[in-house]
Design an enzyme around this catalytic site. Sequence first.
Site, PDB file in Angstrom:
ATOM      1  N   THR A  32       0.821  -1.215   0.000  1.00 44.61           N
ATOM      2  CA  THR A  32       0.000   0.000   0.000  1.00 44.61           C
ATOM      3  C   THR A  32       0.852   1.261   0.000  1.00 44.61           C
ATOM      4  OG1 THR A  32      -0.179  -0.174   2.412  1.00 44.61           O
ATOM      5  CG2 THR A  32      -2.002  -1.074   1.107  1.00 44.61           C
ATOM      6  N   ASN A  34       3.799   1.423  -1.651  1.00 45.26           N
ATOM      7  CA  ASN A  34       4.246   1.536  -3.042  1.00 45.26           C
ATOM      8  C   ASN A  34       3.174   2.218  -3.903  1.00 45.26           C
ATOM      9  OD1 ASN A  34       6.294  -0.085  -2.015  1.00 45.26           O
ATOM     10  ND2 ASN A  34       5.567  -1.948  -3.029  1.00 45.26           N
ATOM     11  N   TYR A  88      11.649  -7.174   5.192  1.00 47.38           N
ATOM     12  CA  TYR A  88      11.708  -8.248   4.205  1.00 47.38           C
ATOM     13  C   TYR A  88      12.933  -8.081   3.325  1.00 47.38           C
ATOM     14  CZ  TYR A  88       9.804  -5.281   0.391  1.00 47.38           C
ATOM     15  OH  TYR A  88       9.601  -4.317  -0.567  1.00 47.38           O
ATOM     16  N   TRP A 102      10.256 -10.933   7.945  1.00 45.95           N
ATOM     17  CA  TRP A 102      10.291 -10.938   9.405  1.00 45.95           C
ATOM     18  C   TRP A 102       9.306  -9.843   9.844  1.00 45.95           C
ATOM     19  CZ3 TRP A 102      14.372 -11.034   6.087  1.00 45.95           C
ATOM     20  CH2 TRP A 102      15.249 -12.120   6.166  1.00 45.95           C
ATOM     21  N   LYS A 224      -5.773  -7.038 -13.193  1.00 38.12           N
ATOM     22  CA  LYS A 224      -4.400  -7.069 -13.697  1.00 38.12           C
ATOM     23  C   LYS A 224      -3.997  -8.517 -13.968  1.00 38.12           C
ATOM     24  CE  LYS A 224      -2.744  -5.137  -9.915  1.00 38.12           C
ATOM     25  NZ  LYS A 224      -3.942  -4.915  -9.059  1.00 38.12           N
ATOM     26  N   ASP A 257       1.578  -2.708  -7.723  1.00 40.81           N
ATOM     27  CA  ASP A 257       1.255  -1.614  -6.810  1.00 40.81           C
ATOM     28  C   ASP A 257       1.332  -0.272  -7.544  1.00 40.81           C
ATOM     29  OD1 ASP A 257       1.252  -3.597  -4.801  1.00 40.81           O
ATOM     30  OD2 ASP A 257       3.369  -3.235  -4.352  1.00 40.81           O
TER      31      ASP A 257
END
Length: 307
Positions: A32, A34, A88, A102, A224, A257
Site C-alpha cells: 500500500t 508503493n 523483508y 520478518w 491485472k 502496486d
Amino acid sequence: MVGNGVASIGECMLELSGQTGPNWRMGFAGDTFNTLWALHALSADRPATYVSAFGDDPFSQGQIDFLAENGIGIGSSPVIPGARPGLYAITLTGAERSFTYWRGDAAARQLASDPAALAKNLENQALVYFSGITLAILDEAARQTLLAAVAKARAAGSLIAFDPNYRPRLWRNREDAQAAIARALAVTDIALPTFPDEQMLFGDDTPQATAERLGQLVKEVVVKNGEAPALIGKGGALREVAAIHVPAPVDTTGAGDSFNGGYLAARLGGIAPADAVQRAHRVAAAVVQVRGALAPFETLRAAFGQS
C-alpha cells in the site's frame, strides 16, 4: 464536502534488496505504500497520508522521516512504544523476485489500535486505499475496526479503492481470507485485483470470470494479469487494454502496486478507465526497469505523461 487528499492504509516495511556479494541496500516499501508513492508522484497537488502504526525505534523514525522528505505525512497514526517495523529481503532470479519476511510483531499490526485516530486519518479524503495485506496483518477485531472506519469515510463521500492482494502465508486459512476480502469489497468503489491471486483464492477460470464476479459487488473493476491485457469491468461491460512488453525487466517488485497508483491518479484526474489503464501500464513498465519497489518521481511522471 470531502477534501482533496489521498490516504493509503497498511504496512510500510524495511526492504533489503540484494546486490552482488554480501552487501544489502536498505529502503522502505510495502504494497500500500508503493501504491501511495506512485499516486503521490502523479497527484502532487493532493495531500498524501500513509495510515499505519510505527514503533519508537530508530528504524521507525527513519521511515517517518523518509515519508516526510517525500511529501507524505502519517496523520494521527499511533507511535507504539517498544514496537518496530517489519522487514523483508528480496532475492532475484533474473528479474523475478522472491521474498523472505520478518514481520510477526510489526508495529503496523496495531494500526487500528486507536479507532478514533484511524477514523480521523480517513476524514475528508478524496480517496482511501487499502489492500488484502492490510486486512491480513490485523486480528479479527482490528479488521472490523478498520472496515467500519472505511465504511464511514465512504458514507461521507470518499472514494474507496481496494486491491485484494492475496498472500496465503499471511492468512490462517483460505476461508478467513475469502470472508474478510468479501467484507472489504462491500465497502469498495474501485477494485484492483490480480488474476492469479483471484484464481488461487476463489478458483476463477479466467480474468473475465474475476471481473464478472467482482462486478456484482463493485461498480469499477480492473483485473491485472502481468503482461497479459488488463480487463476493465464497468457498467456491465468488459474491455481489455493491452499491457506493455518490457524485453529486459530489471526487477518486477512493486509493478502491480505502481499500476494501481497510476490508475487511481488518472481516475482522480478525470481520465476515463481505458486511458487510465494505458497510463497505469506505462507506469508499471517503467517501474520494472529500476531496482526496488519505488521508482523516482520523475520516472513515474514521465511514464504517466506528465512533463
